[in-house]
Design an enzyme around this catalytic site. Structure first.
Site, PDB file in Angstrom:
ATOM      1  N   LYS A  33      -5.478  47.909  17.862  1.00 23.11           N
ATOM      2  CA  LYS A  33      -5.690  48.433  19.217  1.00 23.11           C
ATOM      3  C   LYS A  33      -5.580  47.292  20.228  1.00 23.11           C
ATOM      4  O   LYS A  33      -5.587  46.107  19.869  1.00 23.11           O
ATOM      5  CB  LYS A  33      -7.069  49.089  19.317  1.00 23.11           C
ATOM      6  CG  LYS A  33      -8.234  48.138  19.104  1.00 23.11           C
ATOM      7  CD  LYS A  33      -9.559  48.861  19.219  1.00 23.11           C
ATOM      8  CE  LYS A  33     -10.723  47.895  18.995  1.00 23.11           C
ATOM      9  NZ  LYS A  33     -12.040  48.548  19.189  1.00 23.11           N
ATOM     10  N   ARG A 129     -23.635  55.140  20.908  1.00 26.43           N
ATOM     11  CA  ARG A 129     -22.504  55.114  21.833  1.00 26.43           C
ATOM     12  C   ARG A 129     -21.619  56.340  21.637  1.00 26.43           C
ATOM     13  O   ARG A 129     -21.213  56.975  22.594  1.00 26.43           O
ATOM     14  CB  ARG A 129     -21.700  53.820  21.611  1.00 26.43           C
ATOM     15  CG  ARG A 129     -20.610  53.567  22.617  1.00 26.43           C
ATOM     16  CD  ARG A 129     -19.891  52.273  22.348  1.00 26.43           C
ATOM     17  NE  ARG A 129     -19.170  52.283  21.055  1.00 26.43           N
ATOM     18  CZ  ARG A 129     -18.380  51.304  20.636  1.00 26.43           C
ATOM     19  NH1 ARG A 129     -18.245  50.210  21.375  1.00 26.43           N
ATOM     20  NH2 ARG A 129     -17.755  51.383  19.481  1.00 26.43           N
ATOM     21  N   TYR A 250     -10.904  22.450  42.970  1.00 28.21           N
ATOM     22  CA  TYR A 250     -11.630  23.354  43.844  1.00 28.21           C
ATOM     23  C   TYR A 250     -13.136  23.160  43.720  1.00 28.21           C
ATOM     24  O   TYR A 250     -13.676  23.024  42.625  1.00 28.21           O
ATOM     25  CB  TYR A 250     -11.315  24.807  43.492  1.00 28.21           C
ATOM     26  CG  TYR A 250      -9.958  25.283  43.953  1.00 28.21           C
ATOM     27  CD1 TYR A 250      -9.624  25.316  45.301  1.00 28.21           C
ATOM     28  CD2 TYR A 250      -9.030  25.736  43.029  1.00 28.21           C
ATOM     29  CE1 TYR A 250      -8.386  25.775  45.726  1.00 28.21           C
ATOM     30  CE2 TYR A 250      -7.781  26.209  43.439  1.00 28.21           C
ATOM     31  CZ  TYR A 250      -7.473  26.213  44.789  1.00 28.21           C
ATOM     32  OH  TYR A 250      -6.247  26.673  45.201  1.00 28.21           O
ATOM     33  N   MET A 298      -5.719  29.119  39.273  1.00 31.96           N
ATOM     34  CA  MET A 298      -4.886  30.240  38.850  1.00 31.96           C
ATOM     35  C   MET A 298      -3.765  29.815  37.902  1.00 31.96           C
ATOM     36  O   MET A 298      -3.516  30.470  36.877  1.00 31.96           O
ATOM     37  CB  MET A 298      -4.283  30.939  40.067  1.00 31.96           C
ATOM     38  CG  MET A 298      -3.416  32.144  39.708  1.00 31.96           C
ATOM     39  SD  MET A 298      -2.698  32.973  41.132  1.00 31.96           S
ATOM     40  CE  MET A 298      -4.151  33.731  41.855  1.00 31.96           C
TER      41      MET A 298
END
Length: 354
Positions: A33, A129, A250, A298
Site C-alpha cells: 500500500k 479503530r 534560515y 526546501m
C-alpha cells in the site's frame, strides 16, 4: 541533472520478504500500500510476484494499478470497499477484501457476484479503530457464507502495540481474538511486521509484513537480519567556510562554535527529507559519519565537513540506507520510518537488482 536520488535495492526487498515468511512459518501477503511505502508498488510487486503468496493494498485504486500492470497474484483490499459500486471491480478483477463495518455488509447484501467473494472479516480486539466485536465473529462468519455470495472467510485482527515488547497489550488482543475465533472453521491473519519479529506465539496462517519488507525494523528485534531497501542520497554542490560565531541558514539556528567547513547539499524537505531534524542528525559523507548543521530548507541543506579533509564538491551524502539507519533519522525527526519513506518525492528513483 540534480543529484538527489533514491536507490531501491530489489534484491534486498526479496531478502526481507523471504525472511518474513521464514520467521512466520506460513503464508504472507506482501503489503505494498501507499506505493509500497514510497518504493514503487508495481516495481516491488513484480519482483515479489514469483514467490509472494499475495499482496495487500489499502484501496481498490491501488489494486487496479497492480492488475493493470500485470500482477495476477491475490490482492487484498485492507480497507475493503468504500462504496457499493466498487464491488463490480472486486468481482471482475478477482480481488479479496476486508469487511470491517456494517455498511460493507449491507453493500454485499445488495450485490450478486459472478463468483463468490473472498472476504477477510476484521475483528476489533483492542485497537478500537476498525472491526467487529470478537463476540460477533461466529454470527458474521455464518451470515457471510450463508447467502452463497462469499466462498471463503478469513478472520483477522490488527495489533496496536506489537512494537512494544514489554507491553502486555498484544497478549491481551491475541487472547480476545482466540476467544472470538474459537470453533470457527476459518483461517486467521494476525501478524504485522512487529508481531512477526517479536511475538512468535501469535504466528499462524496469513501474515501481513509491511515495513519490514523495506528494511526498517519496527522494534528493533531482528538482530540486523533486515536489509535496507531504499538509500536516499545526494551530492555536495558547494563548499564554504564560516568563522566562529557566524550563523548558518534560515533562522540562524546553527551558530558556529569554531571555524567550520560547510557542505551545501542538494536535498530538502521538498524531496521528503524532514525539515524538523535538528543539527547533529547523522549523515554519511563518502562513507564517513558526519552531521547536518543548520535548518533544512526546501531544496538544500548543509552538512559539517570540518573533520573530513578529503570531502568536498561532489562528495556523496547518504541520508539513510546501509550507512545511516533510517530509524536514527526518524528518531531525530520525532517520527517513524514509515512516514519518512512514504514522503520521499521529486528525487530520481533508480532500481537495482531484479
Amino acid at each position: 541533472m540534480r543529484p538527489a536520488r533514491a536507490l531501491v535495492d530489489l534484491d534486498a526487498l526479496r531478502h526481507n520478504y523471504r525472511l518474513a515468511k521464514a520467521l512466520h512459518g506460513d503464508r504472507a501477503l506482501a503489503v505494498v500500500k501507499a506505493n509500497a511505502y514510497g518504493h514503487g508498488a508495481l516495481r516491488c510487486a513484480r519482483v515479489l510476484e514469483g514467490e509472494a503468496d499475495g499482496f495487500a493494498v489499502a484501496a481498490i485504486e491501488e489494486a487496479i494499478a497492480l492488475r493493470d500492470g500485470g500482477i495476477t497474484a491475490p490482492i487484498l483490499l485492507l480497507e475493503g470497499v468504500f462504496e457499493a459500486a466498487e464491488l463490480a471491480e472486486v468481482d471482475a478483477r478477482n480481488l479479496w477484501m476486508v469487511v470491517h463495518h456494517a455498511e460493507q455488509l449491507r453493500m454485499l447484501d445488495g450485490y450478486t457476484p459472478k463468483k463468490p467473494f473472498n472476504v477477510w472479516l476484521k475483528l476489533n480486539t483492542g485497537m478500537n479503530r476498525a472491526g467487529f466485536a470478537p463476540g460477533q465473529a461466529r454470527e458474521l462468519h455464518d451470515r457471510l457464507l450463508a447467502g452463497g455470495k462469499v466462498g471463503r472467510v478469513t478472520l483477522m485482527t490488527h495489533f496496536a502495540r506489537a512494537d512494544e515488547p514489554d507491553a502486555d497489550a498484544t497478549e491481551q488482543q491475541f487472547a480476545r481474538f482466540q476467544a472470538g475465533a474459537a470453533g470457527i472453521p476459518a483461517e486467521h491473519s494476525i501478524c504485522n511486521s512487529a508481531a512477526i519479529l517479536g511475538w512468535p506465539a501469535v504466528r499462524g496462517n496469513w501474515a501481513r509484513p509491511g515495513i519490514m519488507l523495506y528494511g526498517a525494523d519496527p522494534m528493533p528485534l531482528d538482530g540486523g537480519q533486515l536489509k535496507p531497501v531504499m538509500t536516499l542520497e545526494s551530492r555536495v554542490i558547494a563548499v564554504r567556510e564560516i568563522a566562529a560565531g557566524e550563523p548558518l541558514g534560515y533562522g540562524a539556528r546553527f551558530v558556529a562554535e569554531r571555524p567550520t567547513r560547510v557542505g551545501l547539499v542538494a536535498m530538502g524537505y521538498a524531496d521528503g527529507y524532514p525539515r524538523v531534524v535538528p543539527s547533529g542528525t547523522p549523515v554519511s559523507i563518502d562513507g564517513r559519519p558526519s552531521r547536518i548543521i543548520g535548518r533544512v530548507s526546501m531544496d538544500m541543506l548543509t552538512v559539517d565537513l570540518s573533520a573530513l579533509d578529503e570531502a568536498g564538491f561532489d562528495s556523496r551524502v547518504e541520508f539513510w540506507g546501509a550507512e545511516v539507519p533510517i530509524n536514527a533519522v526518524a528518531g531525530a525527526a520525532g517520527t517513524i520510518a514509515y512516514e519518512l519513506l512514504c514522503n520521499v518525492k521529486r528525487v530520481r528513483f533508480e532500481y537495482r537488482g531484479s
